[in-house]
Write a protein that holds these residues in place. Structure first.
Motif, PDB file in Angstrom:
ATOM      1  N   VAL A  31      22.962  44.293   4.675  1.00  0.00           N
ATOM      2  CA  VAL A  31      21.874  43.216   4.802  1.00  0.00           C
ATOM      3  C   VAL A  31      20.889  43.724   3.888  1.00  0.00           C
ATOM      4  N   ALA A  35      17.278  40.583   5.878  1.00  0.00           N
ATOM      5  CA  ALA A  35      18.363  40.363   6.985  1.00  0.00           C
ATOM      6  C   ALA A  35      19.573  39.594   6.395  1.00  0.00           C
ATOM      7  N   ASN A  36      19.583  39.355   5.214  1.00  0.00           N
ATOM      8  CA  ASN A  36      20.656  38.543   4.614  1.00  0.00           C
ATOM      9  C   ASN A  36      21.784  39.124   4.041  1.00  0.00           C
ATOM     10  N   LEU A  37      23.082  38.937   4.425  1.00  0.00           N
ATOM     11  CA  LEU A  37      24.067  39.652   3.767  1.00  0.00           C
ATOM     12  C   LEU A  37      24.116  39.888   2.397  1.00  0.00           C
ATOM     13  N   ILE A  55      28.160  42.553  11.067  1.00  0.00           N
ATOM     14  CA  ILE A  55      26.986  41.779  10.390  1.00  0.00           C
ATOM     15  C   ILE A  55      26.142  41.730  11.408  1.00  0.00           C
ATOM     16  N   LYS A  56      26.289  41.376  12.544  1.00  0.00           N
ATOM     17  CA  LYS A  56      25.048  41.149  13.674  1.00  0.00           C
ATOM     18  C   LYS A  56      24.376  42.583  13.833  1.00  0.00           C
ATOM     19  N   LYS A  59      22.162  43.009  10.914  1.00  0.00           N
ATOM     20  CA  LYS A  59      20.976  41.970  11.046  1.00  0.00           C
ATOM     21  C   LYS A  59      20.066  42.713  12.088  1.00  0.00           C
ATOM     22  N   THR A  60      20.593  42.940  13.259  1.00  0.00           N
ATOM     23  CA  THR A  60      19.895  43.556  14.393  1.00  0.00           C
ATOM     24  C   THR A  60      18.941  44.705  13.855  1.00  0.00           C
ATOM     25  N   ARG A  62      17.828  45.279  10.883  1.00  0.00           N
ATOM     26  CA  ARG A  62      16.600  45.094  10.259  1.00  0.00           C
ATOM     27  C   ARG A  62      15.705  44.247  11.051  1.00  0.00           C
ATOM     28  N   TYR A  63      16.109  43.363  11.827  1.00  0.00           N
ATOM     29  CA  TYR A  63      15.080  42.381  12.621  1.00  0.00           C
ATOM     30  C   TYR A  63      14.127  43.332  13.109  1.00  0.00           C
ATOM     31  N   ASN A  88      17.963  35.102  17.937  1.00  0.00           N
ATOM     32  CA  ASN A  88      18.470  35.283  16.792  1.00  0.00           C
ATOM     33  C   ASN A  88      19.792  35.137  16.394  1.00  0.00           C
TER      34      ASN A  88
END
Lengths: 133, 133, 133, 133
Positions: A31, A35-37, A55-56, A59-60, A62-63, A88
């Motif tokens: 990502v 946090a977008n793919l 993917i999660k 995102k996690t 980067r979140y 999220n």
């Protein structure tokens, strides 16, 4: 400061190489800073269920700008982030997600890897993350 | 009969090349025969909102084994498939999703492209889909 | 390698028979190699809430190619897969989901059973899974 | 008044037989009076995307006790039920969902069929629905 596609593809190449060296089959997601793919690859024979997890994880990471495993230590029962996973639209907080930094040390994205033990997942994610440095 | 990662990556390379020739910036998703994401690339500067659309187009094309635009013609008000978009957690039925066939003509996956006009999206998806033949 | 409907129906017959022998009322779901629902039966009087659980168990077993209970052992607080249940739109990781293998030992789908104790759920799922061998 | 599993299985047998006579491959879902899935079968080679549609058709037919196609006529732009599809976590309002009545004419469930033209879908659903009379 943001990762670009060319960099993400180099990261995936590095992660795939490490996964093969470990004789594992991984889902690998990258990502960007938002946090977008940005890029994704599922190695032949990798678990279908790990697609979503990779993917999660990315995102996690980067979140919260930290390795997913570090969040998991805090989200245990009694921990300060207990049940943060409900936020999220679903986090994954075991190892395998790692922030990606540029040569200046700035976080520009994250990688999430899933398909083997969490130890292997983390090692492969690390191999991808450092490919940018 | 299923597409593998190596083939999906060749398809994305072909689609990116066509997108650049058209001076467009695309999200490109490839799903396998099970309609699960296999490979993905978002070109630098491509619309973030097209990320979801490209994946949904690829899934839609494989769910029904036809170009997404063909479904969209049937889902107009008064059409026989009106509102089919509500199924499967959301379909995208305007052009840009194309089934991928192997050299024997068997459908082994699908590509979804989003980021420009639907005409350009379809052209780029086609360029990817034929890379396998 | 994929299970077909005729095989799935034989599996459901075997599972129902075992459920009746145990004097239980089960929801029984069979998914194919792509983890998509292939056949389903809810026995008269079985818990409605187990409908969703049985399908999630079958999907979970195929997503990771192992018995759901085996995943549940790793997803306890402090375990390496803690909170994996948040992925894939919800996993069920207590017993009752079992991969289905063909006569060559290849995984071709999975069965998920829910409606009684997890011990009974697993026994019934096993009875279904071996019907194909 | 509610349909039982044995009746649902007879309905699916009848629907499969009609589908084969029409040379079609269908997803066939039966819900009970509470609109909860009771039995399901996906014929070999049927569209994966029709899995969800068949279940939604069955639920829609029972939610409003009418053929799904009848709702679709009312949900067109300007119609009295325009966009009703957004309710109930997604309705499908083109033909293929039909209420199931017992011998006394009471509605005890519904069948949803998807996999071919909506005309064929409806014919197969009707063949299933009348198997109970």
């Amino acid at each position: 400061m943001n990762i670009n596609l060319n960099q993400a593809e180099k990261i995936i190449v590095a992660a795939k190489s490490k996964a093969q060296a470990l004789d594992t089959k991984m889902n690998i997601a990258v990502v960007d800073a938002g946090a977008n793919l940005l890029a994704f690859a599922r190695m032949d024979g990798a678990w279908l269920g790990s697609l979503d997890i990779s993917i999660k994880k990315a995102k996690t990471a980067r979140y919260f700008d930290m390795n997913t495993g570090a969040i998991g230590e805090l989200s245990q029962p009694g921990g300060s982030l207990y049940n943060i996973e409900h936020s999220n639209n679903g986090l994954i907080t075991f190892p395998g997600g790692v922030p990606i930094k540029n040569s200046s040390g700035e976080i520009v994205g994250a990688i999430g890897v899933s398909g083997s033990s969490v130890e292997n997942d983390h090692v492969v994610a690390e191999a991808g993350a450092i490919a940018l440095k």
